[in-house]
Design a protein around this motif. Structure first.
Motif, PDB file in Angstrom:
ATOM      1  N   UNK A   1       0.820  -1.219   0.000  1.00 15.88           N
ATOM      2  CA  UNK A   1       0.000   0.000   0.000  1.00 15.88           C
ATOM      3  C   UNK A   1       0.858   1.274   0.000  1.00 15.88           C
ATOM      4  N   UNK A   2       2.007   1.224   0.671  1.00 17.44           N
ATOM      5  CA  UNK A   2       2.855   2.413   0.761  1.00 17.44           C
ATOM      6  C   UNK A   2       3.458   2.799  -0.588  1.00 17.44           C
ATOM      7  N   UNK A   3       3.459   1.870  -1.556  1.00 22.06           N
ATOM      8  CA  UNK A   3       4.080   2.146  -2.852  1.00 22.06           C
ATOM      9  C   UNK A   3       3.093   2.700  -3.881  1.00 22.06           C
ATOM     10  N   UNK A   4       1.811   2.665  -3.585  1.00 23.32           N
ATOM     11  CA  UNK A   4       0.813   3.079  -4.581  1.00 23.32           C
ATOM     12  C   UNK A   4       0.976   4.543  -4.968  1.00 23.32           C
ATOM     13  N   UNK A   5       1.186   5.401  -3.985  1.00 22.73           N
ATOM     14  CA  UNK A   5       1.319   6.838  -4.278  1.00 22.73           C
ATOM     15  C   UNK A   5       2.491   7.093  -5.216  1.00 22.73           C
ATOM     16  N   UNK A   6       3.635   6.448  -4.954  1.00 25.86           N
ATOM     17  CA  UNK A   6       4.804   6.654  -5.803  1.00 25.86           C
ATOM     18  C   UNK A   6       4.559   6.129  -7.217  1.00 25.86           C
ATOM     19  N   UNK A   7       3.967   4.966  -7.348  1.00 25.82           N
ATOM     20  CA  UNK A   7       3.729   4.390  -8.669  1.00 25.82           C
ATOM     21  C   UNK A   7       2.764   5.245  -9.487  1.00 25.82           C
TER      22      UNK A   7
END
Length: 260
Positions: A247-253
């Motif tokens: 979940x923490x990677x969604x914003x960056x992607x």
């Protein structure tokens, strides 16, 4: 009015006759009505494998004529055992699934390879509260008696309180006498990895074959991890989720240009 006993599904990955599951069955019979569905042979390291290209057999067995609970020996993996138990054997959803007691550690990164934990995770995906128990002793002559009090304490708490949605428990127990176990710690999974290599050999027919070997390396010095707790003489309890979304990677992607 008599209180209805909880229905407890017991499984493992070391096989239905392994000493660890026999001890777990004994403990669970003190807490509820037990049904056993476990592999007919060792399935360690199978992870969440399921049988799709072969026949799956699940036969009733009787290891002791004095036993009143029902047991089934399954030709499949630990995950298969949970699936077939729910779909073909049990007449209602169990109140709890317990897997183990595994002969050896399933702490840290080992959880992703573990058949013991995959059985618990499979139960969790079906909305069944589940616990995987492991003892840090790989021997078939391991002494499981020191685990008894702690296994029952954790199990009673899950039966009483349930578990958060999408979560199962990974419980590891140090190889110590009961009086030397300091207690139970709720932990996070330590960051660790295996430095692996293959031992290459040649069989009498001249064909090469390989044995996987390796060294476990703990990169994590935190005092809130399962590896720290076990080293210090505590039982580690790690809540494991089977939603693998980072979940923490969604914003960056979402900052990437994915529309070209």
């Amino acid at each position: 009015m008599a209180t209805k006993k909880p229905l407890i599904l017991v499984t493992n990955d070391d096989g239905v006759t392994a000493p660890g599951i026999r001890h777990l069955i004994k403990l669970m019979k003190e807490l509820g009505d037990v049904i056993v569905v476990a592999p007919d042979s060792p399935q360690s390291g199978m992870g969440h494998a399921i049988t799709i290209n072969d026949n799956l057999y699940c036969d009733p067995i009787t290891l002791k004529k004095t036993e009143k609970h029902k047991e089934y020996s399954c030709s499949g993996t630990p995950a298969d055992c949970v699936k077939i138990a729910k779909q073909e054997i049990l007449h209602r959803k169990p109140d709890l699934c317990v897997s183990g007691i595994n002969h050896g550690s399933n702490s840290s990164i080992n959880v992703i390879y573990s058949g013991t934990m995959s059985a618990a995770v499979e139960a969790g995906t079906e909305g069944i509260p589940a616990i995987g128990f492991s003892l840090l002793d790989y021997s078939l002559t391991a002494d499981f008696e020191p685990t008894s009090k702690f296994v029952k304490t954790i199990t009673k708490n899950v039966l009483k309180n349930g578990l958060p949605a999408g979560v199962v428990l990974n419980v590891n127990i140090p190889k110590l006498p009961e009086k030397e176990i300091k207690g139970i710690k709720v932990c996070r999974q330590a960051k660790a990895h295996w430095v692996e290599k293959f031992d290459k050999r040649t069989n009498p027919q001249g064909r090469d074959y390989y044995w996987l070997t390796g060294e476990f390396v703990n990169e994590d010095q935190g005092e809130d991890t399962d590896e720290w707790a076990l080293k210090e003489g505590y039982i580690s309890v790690v809540p494991v989720q089977f939603d693998l979304t980072a979940h923490h990677a969604i914003k960056e992607l979402n900052t990437w240009n994915l529309h070209d």
